[in-house]
Motif scaffolding. Sequence first.
Motif, mmCIF file in Angstrom:
data_model
loop_
_atom_site.group_PDB
_atom_site.id
_atom_site.type_symbol
_atom_site.label_atom_id
_atom_site.label_comp_id
_atom_site.label_asym_id
_atom_site.label_seq_id
_atom_site.Cartn_x
_atom_site.Cartn_y
_atom_site.Cartn_z
ATOM 1 N N LEU A 106 32.747 182.941 37.499
ATOM 2 C CA LEU A 106 34.076 182.646 38.022
ATOM 3 C C LEU A 106 34.029 181.380 38.862
ATOM 4 O O LEU A 106 33.152 181.207 39.709
ATOM 5 C CB LEU A 106 34.584 183.814 38.866
ATOM 6 N N GLY A 107 34.991 180.488 38.647
ATOM 7 C CA GLY A 107 34.982 179.203 39.340
ATOM 8 C C GLY A 107 35.031 179.324 40.841
ATOM 9 O O GLY A 107 34.493 178.467 41.564
ATOM 10 N N SER A 108 35.651 180.385 41.353
ATOM 11 C CA SER A 108 35.772 180.555 42.798
ATOM 12 C C SER A 108 34.446 180.876 43.485
ATOM 13 O O SER A 108 34.349 180.833 44.711
ATOM 14 C CB SER A 108 36.774 181.674 43.102
ATOM 15 N N LEU A 109 33.400 181.183 42.709
ATOM 16 C CA LEU A 109 32.100 181.510 43.293
ATOM 17 C C LEU A 109 31.295 180.280 43.678
ATOM 18 O O LEU A 109 30.315 180.382 44.417
ATOM 19 C CB LEU A 109 31.272 182.347 42.304
ATOM 20 N N TYR A 110 31.692 179.107 43.192
ATOM 21 C CA TYR A 110 30.826 177.927 43.306
ATOM 22 C C TYR A 110 31.077 177.150 44.598
ATOM 23 O O TYR A 110 32.207 177.023 45.077
ATOM 24 C CB TYR A 110 31.026 177.010 42.101
ATOM 25 N N ALA A 111 29.979 176.635 45.117
ATOM 26 C CA ALA A 111 30.032 175.780 46.298
ATOM 27 C C ALA A 111 28.865 174.812 46.243
ATOM 28 O O ALA A 111 27.934 174.968 45.444
ATOM 29 C CB ALA A 111 29.989 176.607 47.582
ATOM 30 N N LEU A 112 28.926 173.825 47.111
ATOM 31 C CA LEU A 112 27.863 172.828 47.209
ATOM 32 C C LEU A 112 27.324 172.863 48.633
ATOM 33 O O LEU A 112 28.066 172.657 49.591
ATOM 34 C CB LEU A 112 28.409 171.436 46.876
ATOM 35 N N GLU A 113 26.038 173.169 48.762
ATOM 36 C CA GLU A 113 25.385 173.152 50.065
ATOM 37 C C GLU A 113 24.742 171.786 50.272
ATOM 38 O O GLU A 113 23.958 171.328 49.434
ATOM 39 C CB GLU A 113 24.324 174.241 50.154
ATOM 40 N N VAL A 114 25.048 171.146 51.399
ATOM 41 C CA VAL A 114 24.501 169.828 51.720
ATOM 42 C C VAL A 114 23.657 169.957 52.982
ATOM 43 O O VAL A 114 24.092 170.562 53.974
ATOM 44 C CB VAL A 114 25.621 168.793 51.928
ATOM 45 N N ARG A 115 22.461 169.406 52.931
ATOM 46 C CA ARG A 115 21.569 169.442 54.090
ATOM 47 C C ARG A 115 20.983 168.061 54.332
ATOM 48 O O ARG A 115 20.400 167.457 53.427
ATOM 49 C CB ARG A 115 20.429 170.449 53.905
ATOM 50 N N ALA A 116 21.152 167.569 55.557
ATOM 51 C CA ALA A 116 20.521 166.323 55.994
ATOM 52 C C ALA A 116 19.428 166.684 56.990
ATOM 53 O O ALA A 116 19.658 167.470 57.917
ATOM 54 C CB ALA A 116 21.547 165.405 56.645
ATOM 55 N N GLU A 117 18.240 166.125 56.807
ATOM 56 C CA GLU A 117 17.119 166.442 57.685
ATOM 57 C C GLU A 117 17.166 165.679 59.006
ATOM 58 O O GLU A 117 16.369 165.933 59.914
ATOM 59 C CB GLU A 117 15.800 166.139 56.972
ATOM 60 N N GLY A 118 18.096 164.742 59.127
ATOM 61 C CA GLY A 118 18.234 163.934 60.337
ATOM 62 C C GLY A 118 19.335 162.918 60.129
ATOM 63 O O GLY A 118 20.304 163.172 59.399
ATOM 64 N N GLU A 119 19.199 161.744 60.752
ATOM 65 C CA GLU A 119 20.221 160.709 60.647
ATOM 66 C C GLU A 119 20.394 160.250 59.198
ATOM 67 O O GLU A 119 19.415 159.913 58.530
ATOM 68 C CB GLU A 119 19.840 159.510 61.509
ATOM 69 N N ALA A 120 21.622 160.241 58.738
ATOM 70 C CA ALA A 120 21.885 159.833 57.358
ATOM 71 C C ALA A 120 23.374 159.589 57.171
ATOM 72 O O ALA A 120 24.215 160.051 57.946
ATOM 73 C CB ALA A 120 21.399 160.901 56.380
ATOM 74 N N TRP A 121 23.679 158.892 56.098
ATOM 75 C CA TRP A 121 25.059 158.604 55.691
ATOM 76 C C TRP A 121 25.126 158.856 54.200
ATOM 77 O O TRP A 121 24.316 158.317 53.434
ATOM 78 C CB TRP A 121 25.400 157.153 56.035
#
Length: 280
Positions: A106-121
Motif C-alpha cells: 500500500l502506498g501509504s506505508l512508504y516513507a524515506l528516512e534521512v540521516r546526516a552524520e553531522g554538518e551537511a547540506w
Amino acid sequence: MCAQAFAQDAGVDAPTVNPMGVVMAARGGGAPVLSHTRRHRRAQPYEETLRMPLERGRCYEVLGYATGAAPVFAQVIAGRARVGDSLAMTNSVERVARRRFCATELGSLYALEVRAEGEAWWYLAVMPIANLVEVDAGAPRPAVTVSSDAGALVAPTQRFAIGGGDDYVARQIQGFARPRAGLVGVTATERRTLPTNGVYESTVVIPSGRCVHVVAAGVPSVADLVVELEDPAGHRVAQDATRRNVESVRHCAAYAGTFRLRVRVFSGAGLVGVQALMEP
C-alpha cells in the motif's frame, strides 16, 4: 575541480554547488512525488522521516546529492521494513546518487528516512519512473517478467499441498489461504517443535514481479509468533505487526532472488508449521 572539491568538503557554509541544482539537472522532466532540502549545521547526527504519497504498483527513483563534512544517507521503508539498500548521497564531484524501487505494498506505508552524520547540506527528489503491475478487475497484480540473464529466476514449477496434512497446523494454514483465491504452495509445510524464543529459518525463491506470503501457524500453546523475511542482501523487507499464533508476511519482489524467512516463538512453546504461498 580540485579546489572546488576541497571547498565542498569544508562544511555547509563553504562556497559550494547548490545540491538542488545538481539534482534538478539530473532528474529531467516530470514532477517529483517528493522533494526535500535541508542544511544541518551541527556536528551531532540528524534524522528525519519523510512520508511519500506513492501509488501501489508504480516504480520510483530516489535522486539525492549532499555536500558537507559528514555523510548523508536516505533509506526507503515500507512500514517497519527496509526496502533495498540505503542511498549514500554525499560526494564532492557533483555526482547524483540514485536508487530505484517499486511500491509493491500500500502506498501509504512508504516513507524515506534521512540521516546526516553531522554538518551537511542535501537535496533529494523521488520521481515516478514506470509501472510494475497490471490491473485486473481493479486490483493490482504483479506482472511476471523473465529476464534473459543467466542468473534470472522464474516461477518455481513444483507445487506443494497447502498446509501439508490434516492436523491443527495444516488447518490454520489452509484457513489463511481459503479467502485468498489462487494461492499455491511453493515450499513444503515445515513443522518444528520450538521453545520460547526458538527460531526456525529457511529460504524461498521469489521470482521478479511475483508476490509471496510466508505463513506460520502454531498450536494453541504457542501464543505469539514473529515472522520476518530478508532479501538476498540480508535486509529485512517484511515483518508481521500483530501478536497471534497464526502470522503471515507478504512481499512482492522487484528483483528475483533467494529470500530468507525466519519464524520465532515470542511467547509460548509448541509445534509450529511454516509454508510459503505464491499469488497467481
